[in-house]
Design an enzyme around this catalytic site. Structure first.
Site, mmCIF file in Angstrom:
data_model
loop_
_atom_site.group_PDB
_atom_site.id
_atom_site.type_symbol
_atom_site.label_atom_id
_atom_site.label_comp_id
_atom_site.label_asym_id
_atom_site.label_seq_id
_atom_site.Cartn_x
_atom_site.Cartn_y
_atom_site.Cartn_z
ATOM 1 N N SER A 173 112.840 54.957 31.820
ATOM 2 C CA SER A 173 112.072 53.777 32.230
ATOM 3 C C SER A 173 110.593 54.117 32.434
ATOM 4 O O SER A 173 109.973 54.645 31.528
ATOM 5 C CB SER A 173 112.727 53.194 33.491
ATOM 6 O OG SER A 173 112.391 51.862 33.612
ATOM 7 N N LYS A 220 108.129 56.324 29.815
ATOM 8 C CA LYS A 220 106.746 56.137 29.347
ATOM 9 C C LYS A 220 105.997 57.455 29.613
ATOM 10 O O LYS A 220 105.213 57.937 28.797
ATOM 11 C CB LYS A 220 106.066 54.999 30.118
ATOM 12 C CG LYS A 220 106.853 53.676 30.218
ATOM 13 C CD LYS A 220 106.103 52.623 31.022
ATOM 14 C CE LYS A 220 106.956 51.582 31.743
ATOM 15 N NZ LYS A 220 107.786 50.701 31.011
ATOM 16 N N TRP A 253 114.753 43.400 28.743
ATOM 17 C CA TRP A 253 113.410 43.510 29.342
ATOM 18 C C TRP A 253 112.595 44.602 28.636
ATOM 19 O O TRP A 253 111.379 44.506 28.488
ATOM 20 C CB TRP A 253 113.590 43.830 30.831
ATOM 21 C CG TRP A 253 112.356 43.910 31.663
ATOM 22 C CD1 TRP A 253 111.945 44.994 32.392
ATOM 23 C CD2 TRP A 253 111.389 42.878 31.916
ATOM 24 N NE1 TRP A 253 110.785 44.700 33.065
ATOM 25 C CE2 TRP A 253 110.421 43.409 32.792
ATOM 26 C CE3 TRP A 253 111.245 41.560 31.471
ATOM 27 C CZ2 TRP A 253 109.317 42.667 33.237
ATOM 28 C CZ3 TRP A 253 110.153 40.828 31.922
ATOM 29 C CH2 TRP A 253 109.209 41.387 32.785
ATOM 30 N N HIS A 292 120.193 48.875 31.752
ATOM 31 C CA HIS A 292 119.074 49.775 32.031
ATOM 32 C C HIS A 292 119.510 50.916 32.956
ATOM 33 O O HIS A 292 119.673 50.725 34.165
ATOM 34 C CB HIS A 292 117.991 48.926 32.704
ATOM 35 C CG HIS A 292 116.679 49.595 32.849
ATOM 36 N ND1 HIS A 292 115.876 49.913 31.774
ATOM 37 C CD2 HIS A 292 116.006 50.004 33.961
ATOM 38 C CE1 HIS A 292 114.766 50.479 32.220
ATOM 39 N NE2 HIS A 292 114.818 50.548 33.535
HETATM 40 C C1 GTR Z 1 110.396 47.684 35.817
HETATM 41 C C2 GTR Z 1 109.221 47.700 34.885
HETATM 42 C C3 GTR Z 1 109.559 48.457 33.659
HETATM 43 C C4 GTR Z 1 110.247 49.781 33.964
HETATM 44 C C5 GTR Z 1 111.152 49.717 35.177
HETATM 45 C C6 GTR Z 1 111.516 51.066 35.799
HETATM 46 O O1 GTR Z 1 110.197 46.907 36.931
HETATM 47 O O2 GTR Z 1 108.889 46.370 34.583
HETATM 48 O O3 GTR Z 1 108.410 48.648 32.872
HETATM 49 O O4 GTR Z 1 109.342 50.794 34.099
HETATM 50 O O5 GTR Z 1 110.610 48.992 36.202
HETATM 51 O O6 GTR Z 1 110.759 52.039 35.764
HETATM 52 O O7 GTR Z 1 112.586 51.132 36.381
#
Ligand code: GTR
Length: 410
Positions: free
Chosen positions: A247, A251, A338, A388
């Site tokens: 997540s 990045k 998402w 996720h």
């Molecule tokens: C979310 C965000 C994503 C992702 C995620 C995470 O809220 O919108 O870009 O990075 O968090 O890191 O769990």
């Protein structure tokens, strides 16, 4: 009836906020994706010898316009604060080691899990989200004292010991001859927008300029400094370190791999917007949304591209391509809309011409592979079932991919 002016204001505010909320509603419909043209990573490049110069140009654009540059290398020095205790774990087949290194006045607490009697083993290096004590339930792992998100008063507590264990296939990693090195990302920079006064940013007198590091760049820089330390150990082979992240930390792992060619392999798990997903698709999370909700992640220049993605000099397939010719893995989850699984696949696919120019296979799959059917060349990709997270399925693929690329010549 006379309507009080205060009520008019409240009503107007209500209408305004509804309008904003409607505007901000994410699109999940492929048919509503605006027409777009992806920038060509190989623009002006006709042969492999021209790639390094083009690569430098792309890297500089990502640094200036998106992640921000590290303002100085003066803070790069690390020192070992505590050489760390070692003890056998996992029934004696692994050694747990907890050295503490100091970087820019911050203590980084490493949790290292090594196959028994390791010498020069390859490793996975990955930040964890809530502290080392969440990775493995072991009372010898201290609770982090740093700011932790989603916790009462932002403090870690004993009840979280082992709470993230399902996301770390520790035993599988060890059984396959890899070490796992993890640390809490908040050791380097707490994930909170406080005007850049906490974490390593506190070592700077001024808020970073518009082209200087946001938190993702800071976390990525921290991973390179941990790699510096791993290079001083005899147990881990620093030339065979796979940097992995989930997540926001996916990045981070892509940006760490792009910046630091010493990382032998990079893995992006469900990294989404600002990671592997193509920004121009504007599906799921958008540039405007990420810059609004997480203003500290990127440099201020990135705000220019809110609802203006077509002006980006790059897109995220070029972030993936910055790893070339080193192996890189992009993983999606089918319910993680998402993060735009298809956009993540397309980034892997459109990075492929750079790998091919350099004589590597890139991503074997030309079309998005079916769910749970990985495609692995020098670029790996899968979309697995579920949402996720990081699962055993994900780790099984990363280990297979890393074995092929980091162990085949042993
Ligand atoms: C979310 C965000 C994503 C992702 C995620 C995470 O809220 O919108 O870009 O990075 O968090 O890191 O769990």
């Amino acid at each position: 009836m006379r309507i009080p002016s205060s009520l008019i204001v409240v009503l107007a505010m209500g209408i305004a906020s509804v309008a904003v909320a409607q505007d901000a509603k994410p699109n999940y419909d492929e048919s509503k994706i605006p027409a777009y043209t992806l920038p060509n990573p190989l623009a002006g490049v006709e042969s492999a010898v021209q790639w390094p110069a083009r690569r430098e140009q792309i890297l500089a654009q990502f640094a200036t316009e998106m992640f921000g540059k590290v303002p100085t290398d003066k803070l790069n020095a690390i020192s070992v604060k505590d050489a760390g205790a070692r003890k056998p774990v996992l029934g004696g087949k692994a050694t747990m080691w907890q050295p503490v290194i100091t970087l820019a006045g911050r203590d980084l607490h490493l949790l290292v899990l090594l196959p028994k009697e390791s010498r020069n083993v390859p490793a996975f290096l990955a930040y964890n989200f809530h502290g080392n004590h969440t990775v493995l339930d072991d009372l010898d792992i201290p609770l982090t004292k740093n700011w932790v998100r989603s916790k009462p008063e932002n403090r870690a507590s004993d009840e979280d010991r082992g709470s993230a264990a399902s996301r770390w296939a520790v035993e599988k990693i060890i059984d396959n001859g890899f070490a796992l090195v993890t640390l809490y990302y908040g050791d380097v920079d707490p994930d909170v927008d406080d005007g850049f006064e906490n974490g390593v940013h506190a070592a700077f007198p001024n808020k970073p300029a518009s082209d200087q590091w946001g938190s993702i760049a800071t976390w990525a820089w921290g991973l390179s400094r941990v790699l510096d330390f791993l290079g001083t150990t005899s147990e881990i082979d620093a030339t065979r370190v796979a940097v992995m992240g989930h997540s926001r930390l996916g990045k981070t792992s892509l940006w760490a791999g792009a910046n630091d060619p010493r990382f032998a392999l990079a893995i992006s798990n469900n990294s989404g917007c600002g990671g592997a997903a193509i920004s121009r698709r504007r599906i799921g999370e958008s540039v405007a949304r990420i810059n609004t909700v997480f203003p500290h992640w990127f440099c201020d220049n990135f705000v220019k591209y809110n609802d203006n993605e077509s002006q980006l000099p790059f897109d995220q397939h070029m972030l993936v391509a910055l790893m070339a010719p080193r192996p890189v893995y992009v993983a999606s989850a089918v319910e993680d809309t998402w993060a735009d699984p298809r956009g993540e696949f397309l980034a892997a696919k459109h990075a492929t011409p750079v790998y091919e120019l350099l004589g590597r296979e890139g991503l074997p799959a030309a079309k998005m592979p079916p769910v749970d059917e990985p495609s692995q060349g020098s670029i790996g990709y899968h979309v697995r079932s579920g949402g996720h997270s990081v699962t055993d399925f994900d780790w099984t693929q990363y280990i297979k991919f890393a074995k092929q690329h980091l162990m085949e010549n042993e």
